[in-house]
Design a protein around this motif. Structure first.
Motif, PDB file in Angstrom:
ATOM      1  N   ARG A 137       8.050 -17.694  18.732  1.00  0.00           N
ATOM      2  CA  ARG A 137       7.403 -18.358  19.861  1.00  0.00           C
ATOM      3  C   ARG A 137       7.790 -17.686  21.180  1.00  0.00           C
ATOM      4  N   ARG A 138       9.074 -17.277  21.327  1.00  0.00           N
ATOM      5  CA  ARG A 138       9.512 -16.558  22.530  1.00  0.00           C
ATOM      6  C   ARG A 138       8.763 -15.232  22.667  1.00  0.00           C
ATOM      7  N   GLU A 139       8.617 -14.524  21.546  1.00  0.00           N
ATOM      8  CA  GLU A 139       7.876 -13.256  21.574  1.00  0.00           C
ATOM      9  C   GLU A 139       6.424 -13.494  21.978  1.00  0.00           C
ATOM     10  N   PHE A 140       5.843 -14.542  21.454  1.00  0.00           N
ATOM     11  CA  PHE A 140       4.459 -14.879  21.798  1.00  0.00           C
ATOM     12  C   PHE A 140       4.335 -15.201  23.287  1.00  0.00           C
ATOM     13  N   ASP A 141       5.280 -15.982  23.824  1.00  0.00           N
ATOM     14  CA  ASP A 141       5.239 -16.343  25.242  1.00  0.00           C
ATOM     15  C   ASP A 141       5.304 -15.107  26.133  1.00  0.00           C
ATOM     16  N   LYS A 142       6.169 -14.156  25.767  1.00  0.00           N
ATOM     17  CA  LYS A 142       6.267 -12.908  26.531  1.00  0.00           C
ATOM     18  C   LYS A 142       4.953 -12.130  26.462  1.00  0.00           C
ATOM     19  N   ALA A 143       4.418 -12.002  25.266  1.00  0.00           N
ATOM     20  CA  ALA A 143       3.161 -11.272  25.084  1.00  0.00           C
ATOM     21  C   ALA A 143       2.022 -11.958  25.844  1.00  0.00           C
ATOM     22  N   MET A 144       2.037 -13.274  25.857  1.00  0.00           N
ATOM     23  CA  MET A 144       0.987 -14.021  26.552  1.00  0.00           C
ATOM     24  C   MET A 144       1.096 -13.824  28.060  1.00  0.00           C
ATOM     25  N   ALA A 145       2.322 -13.811  28.582  1.00  0.00           N
ATOM     26  CA  ALA A 145       2.522 -13.583  30.013  1.00  0.00           C
ATOM     27  C   ALA A 145       2.010 -12.193  30.396  1.00  0.00           C
ATOM     28  N   GLU A 146       2.315 -11.189  29.584  1.00  0.00           N
ATOM     29  CA  GLU A 146       1.828  -9.832  29.850  1.00  0.00           C
ATOM     30  C   GLU A 146       0.306  -9.784  29.784  1.00  0.00           C
TER      31      GLU A 146
END
Length: 166
Positions: A137-146
């Protein structure tokens, strides 16, 4: 002993013939089905459409409403949401379950067994799967922010027209 007065349901169910013809006429006149003519129905439908246009917001007047599936365009470059802890558990459980029960091929049976096992597990047993899910989920949040940054800056516009991809 006093005679009991019949209830409404007993009156309507009785199979005895009517006492006189006048009461028979009154009963049949109550049962007349009145239908509206097709011209009246068309006029009422037209009036209801006109009145609906008055109260409906202008932004929704020309939009056709469909029930069921929503027509949402998904961006192919948008990051995909990660699965929950239960789905990571499901992957491991399927492998073990199929090794111990090779004759069971039904996904329904495997899913039921998995759900029952998940419900009976303690929090300590589930922590491993929650950790995996939180990390994803943390990886997804970072990717989503980018992704959102690229989308707002205009970098991520349609690259299909670029000659270097041909």
């Amino acid at each position: 002993m006093p005679k009991k007065k019949p209830s409404k349901s007993e009156k309507s169910v009785s199979s005895s013939p009517p006492v006189n013809a006048a009461s028979n006429e009154r009963r049949s006149s109550r049962m007349v089905l009145r239908t509206k003519s097709s011209e009246k129905m068309k006029r009422l439908a037209l009036l209801s459409r006109e009145s609906e246009d008055e109260w409906r917001p202008k932004s929704l007047k020309n939009v056709k409403t469909t029930r069921g599936k929503k027509n949402v365009k998904l961006d192919a470059k948008m990051p995909k949401k990660p699965p929950t802890a239960f789905f990571y558990f499901l992957e491991d459980f399927r492998k073990d379950y199929q090794e111990h029960n090779p004759d069971v091929k039904s996904m329904r049976d495997i899913g039921k067994a998995c759900g029952e096992k998940w419900k009976t597990m303690t929090y300590e047993e589930k922590v491993h799967y929650y950790d995996i899910a939180n990390e994803k989920r943390r990886e997804f949040d970072k990717a989503m922010a980018e992704y959102i940054k690229r989308k707002e800056s205009g970098e991520d516009e349609d690259t299909e027209d670029d000659p270097e991809f041909e």
